[in-house]
Structure formats: C-alpha cells, structure tokens
Design a protein around this motif. Structure first.
Motif, PDB file in Angstrom:
ATOM      1  N   ALA A 266      -4.856  51.624  38.352  1.00 61.20           N
ATOM      2  CA  ALA A 266      -4.667  51.645  39.803  1.00 61.20           C
ATOM      3  C   ALA A 266      -5.660  52.565  40.504  1.00 61.20           C
TER       4      ALA A 266
ATOM      5  N   ARG B 273     -15.129  56.181  38.534  1.00 54.65           N
ATOM      6  CA  ARG B 273     -14.629  54.812  38.367  1.00 54.65           C
ATOM      7  C   ARG B 273     -15.694  53.969  37.676  1.00 54.65           C
TER       8      ARG B 273
ATOM      9  N   GLY C 200     -15.132  51.371  35.516  1.00 54.59           N
ATOM     10  CA  GLY C 200     -14.695  50.068  35.025  1.00 54.59           C
ATOM     11  C   GLY C 200     -13.315  50.101  34.409  1.00 54.59           C
ATOM     12  N   THR C 201     -12.806  48.877  34.125  1.00 49.55           N
ATOM     13  CA  THR C 201     -11.406  48.761  33.714  1.00 49.55           C
ATOM     14  C   THR C 201     -11.142  49.337  32.308  1.00 49.55           C
TER      15      THR C 201
ATOM     16  N   ASP D 228      -3.340  45.738  40.992  1.00 50.28           N
ATOM     17  CA  ASP D 228      -3.617  44.833  42.119  1.00 50.28           C
ATOM     18  C   ASP D 228      -3.165  43.409  41.821  1.00 50.28           C
TER      19      ASP D 228
ATOM     20  N   LEU E 138     -12.912  45.994  30.391  1.00 48.29           N
ATOM     21  CA  LEU E 138     -11.780  45.802  29.479  1.00 48.29           C
ATOM     22  C   LEU E 138     -11.884  44.458  28.744  1.00 48.29           C
TER      23      LEU E 138
END
Ligand code: UD1
Ligand code: CA
Length: 451
Positions: A12, A81, A83-84, A108, A202
């Motif tokens: 998140a 930030r 990446g996932t 999201d 991811l």
C-alpha cells in the motif's frame, strides 16, 4: 479441515501519481471505506491471522486506518518506492517468521472476496509453490499479461515490457499471489530490476520459480473482483461495481429496492429483510435499518439506526447519532442529528432535531427547531413521552419538556415545562373589530395626499 498458517502482505506504499491527489492512492474510498480497508476486511473474513501492511513514509492516515480496521496488523515502511517486489520485502521481518502460506495482495484492488482469497490458498494446499490470481480483462491495457504454455504459467509480462503479440493477451495479473512459505523469501530476494521501469517487479517471481523447477499455477477470478485502481476513472468504475454488488446483496437478503440503480450504499450498510428502499436514497457509513421500515425517496442517512416499521422521508436527512425506535415517522425536510426517537414518535415536516431525545408517541409539529448551539457549546433538548410540540416551536437548549406536555404553535420555549403542562411562549394575539377598514382608509388617504 485445519487451516494452514498464513501470512498476508498488503502492498500500500505507492503514491498513485496518476490519481493527481494529495492522498495516498489506497486511501481513496469506495463505498465510504479506503481501498486498503476493503482488502483488510476481506482478509479478516477469509480468516487470515497474520497481516502485514507495507506503507510509505509519512502516511499517518494510512497507519491509523490499518489500526482501526485490523488492530492486530503490523505496518512496515517502504522508504524508497522501487516496485512491488521491493515493497513486499519491506515486510521481511514478518516473512522471516515461518508461515505455510504467504499471500501478497495489493491495497489498490479492493473488491477481492474472501472466497477468492481462499481459492488461492486452496491451490497452495494442493501443492502449488506459486499461485497467481488472473482474470480475463475487457481492456487489458496497463495490466501485466499472464503468459501460459499448455496450461502452465510461464511468465508475467508488464505492459511496458511486452511485445506486440504479448499485448494482445487478455489474461491479466490481478496482483494477488500466493507463495509456498518455504520459498517466498528466497523468490522475492532473487528478483532484479532489469526492465523498462527499472523497478523490482513482483511478477518476475513467476519466471524465477519456473527456472527453479517449482510448480507455478494461475487461478482465474472475475474482473469484477480483481480490477485495480490507478486512475480516477478506474476508481469510479470500481465504485459502480461495488454498488452493484451491494444492491444484489440487499435484494438477495430480502429487501425491496424500487429502483436499485439509484440506491447508494456504504461498505457497512445493514438492511434487515423486509426493508423497502424507494428511489434515490444514499446510505453513508454506519447505517442500520430494521425490518419493515421504509426509506422513502431522496433521503440521506449516515451513522443512523432506523427501528422496525418506521417511515423515513421522502427528503429526510438522518445524521450521525440519529436513533429511531420502532414505528417512528421522520418526514419531508426533517433533519435529525444525535437524537433518539422513542417508538411511535413523529416529526413529519420541516424540522431540525439535534442533540435531543424525543419520548415515545410524541408528535413534533411542522417547523420545530431545537436550538442546540449557542456559538460555543452544544446543549440538549429532552422531550418526554406522549407530548405535543406545536408547529414552529423553537426549543432553546438546554431545556426539558416532561411527559404529556403541550406547547402552543409558534412558541419559543426557553424554560423547562413540567409534565402535563401547557406552555405558551409567544405574544398574545390582539383583535380590533373593524380595524382593517380603518387601516385601509388611513393608508388610502396617505396615498391620495401624495398624488
Ligand atoms: C501491478 C502489477 C501488474 C498487475 C496490476 C494489477 C507489478 C510489477 N505489476 O501493476 O502485473 O496487472 O498491478 O492491478 O506488480 N506498491 C508499493 N510500493 C511500490 C510499488 C507499488 O507499495 O514501490 C503498491 C501500490 O501501492 C499498489 C500495488 O503495490 O497498491 C500495485 O502497484 P501499482 O503501481 O499500482 O502497480 P500496477 O502498475 O497497477
Ligand atoms: Ca495498480
């Protein structure tokens, strides 16, 4: 069936720059609840015991929301930030504690249901090492594409890295993944950032797991559940899908909705069977309506309880703390805030009743106002049972009216009125016989003198 131990990691931290907003993306709301709140609620319903949420630095509102919705969840901060996959690794302290299943979900993607979360876990239980929840997208633009060969999930390709042919694939990544807990951390740590966005994806876990000879499968969900939100247009589409889901649930639970497409719900709206809702009604958060009640057209309710058999509206406004007993009537242009109505009490027309209690069977006449605020403090108005408050009464709080009281229409009531008393708080009427004739003569004479 015994549940395997499970860690769920909800990502998140993303800012969601395409939303063009000061709010973190996952704090935007659907059905009056932040996007990430929906994911946390779905995890609770799916019985997920350990939950970690990855937040960005300086997101106190997000951390407060997590504490409110899932008090036992842990927050981890992803400072940069990248990446996932990088986000998932922000929860490394949690990932280091063994769990049989590790789920990764996106904050999201709010419409995922507990059943779908359990379907991902079922695939893990049946021996998969990595499970990806996919869906057939109407418009796949922006989603990672699931590349399959003979039913095997081979890779996930992000929009920006996909070839022409790969972009034509409509089987998309929802972002929800399940890992065999034994391999989760090692797979995440093996992910690099050699791609168009220089991000740690991811989705690269799929190719790495395949290369290691692990079992990788895709589970298919519906787009209605798995749509992700990157833009305001997607937020609006998600709200529409959520409202549709709530309407169907209300009908299924035995409510009558005269025009379902015009009724708007919050995530926590509770309507008992045999509630009827007319056209154009909005339920803000925290509303409960008991069976047999009817919410008439164009009413707005928020933080309110409506007792069985009550009639609300048309054009009524119930604000937080409105608690209506059984068989009450709240009519057109009546606003009720932080006030209780005993059973059978009525306020049928044009009133403001705030910070008050109204006893059972009491009738509040048209135009009655509780003056609850003096510009500094709020004060209460207590009205007993079986009373009759005359039309256009002004009740200046703090003030108490006992049981069986009668107030004359147009009264300004500033002092307490004891039980069974009749209160007048208005100027006495004066009548002059023939006075109208004399007045007209006088006015005509004044006009003639001018011309
Ligand atoms: C992602 C998937 C894509 C999938 C789509 C589904 C990747 C690389 N891509 O794309 O395959 O089809 O979701 O909706 O996984 N986040 C962080 N930290 C980060 C980056 C993201 O916490 O550094 C969080 C975001 O807050 C968001 C989630 O991860 O909740 C997904 O990130 P987002 O940037 O929206 O990914 P998509 O481009 O939508
Ligand atoms: Ca997204």
């Amino acid at each position: 069936m015994t549940m395997r131990s499970c860690l769920s990691v909800v990502l998140a931290a993303g800012l969601g720059t395409r939303m063009k907003s000061d709010l973190p993306k996952v704090m935007h709301e659907v059905g009056g609840l932040a996007l990430v709140g929906h994911v946390l609620k779905a995890l609770q319903s799916a019985g997920s015991e350990r939950v970690s949420v990855v937040t960005g630095p300086d997101m106190p509102t997000l951390e407060n929301l997590v504490r409110e919705v899932s008090p036992s969840a842990q927050c981890h901060v992803q400072t940069d930030r990248l990446g996932t996959a990088h986000a998932a690794l922000a929860a490394k302290p949690a990932l280091e504690k063994a769990a049989e299943d590790v789920l990764v979900l996106f904050g999201d993607t709010p419409l995922v249901t507990p059943e779908t979360i359990l379907a991902v876990r079922a695939a893990l239980r049946e021996g998969a090492d990595l499970v990806v929840l996919g869906f057939e997208a109407d418009n796949p633009f922006g989603y990672g594409r699931l590349l399959t060969e003979e039913g095997r999930l081979v890779a996930i390709r992000e929009e920006k890295d996909a070839s022409e042919t790969e972009r034509r694939v409509t089987f998309c990544n929802s972002g929800i993944m399940g890992f065999n807990g034994q391999h989760a951390l090692a797979l995440l740590e093996a992910i690099g950032n050699d791609n168009a966005k220089r991000e740690f994806y991811l989705t690269d876990a799929v190719e790495i797991a395949n290369a290691r000879g692990l079992k990788v499968v895709a589970v298919t969900g519906s787009e209605a559940e798995t749509q992700g939100i990157n833009t305001r247009a997607q937020l609006a589409a998600c709200e529409a899908a959520f409202q549709q889901r709530m309407r169907e649930a209300a009908l299924e639970n035995g409510c009558t909705l005269l025009a379902p497409e015009t009724v708007f719900f919050s995530h926590d709206t509770k309507l008992e069977p045999d509630v009827t809702v007319e056209q154009n009604v909005v339920f803000g958060p925290g509303v409960k309506v008991a069976g047999g009640a009817r919410i008439r057209a164009f009413s707005h309710l928020e933080g309110a309880q409506v007792g069985s058999g009550s009639l609300v509206g048309p054009y009524a406004r119930l604000r937080p703390g409105a608690v209506l007993g059984a068989d009450t009537h709240i009519g057109n242009f009546v606003e009720v805030k932080n006030a209780t109505f005993g059973s059978g009490a009525k306020a049928n027309h044009l009133s403001y009743i705030g910070d008050a209690s109204v006893g059972s069977k009491t009738n509040i006449g048209a135009g009655t106002i509780t003056c609850n605020y003096d510009g500094y403090l709020k004060h209460r108005t207590e009205i007993g049972a079986g009373s009759f408050v005359g039309s256009n009464s002004t009740l200046v709080a703090p003030v108490r009216l006992g049981n069986g009281v009668f107030t004359a229409a147009g009264s300004v009531i500033t002092k307490d009125v004891q039980r069974d008393s009749l209160a007048f708080g208005r100027a006495k009427q004066v009548v002059k016989d023939g006075g109208a004739v004399r007045l007209r003569e006088k006015l005509q004479a004044a006009k003639d003198a001018k011309s």
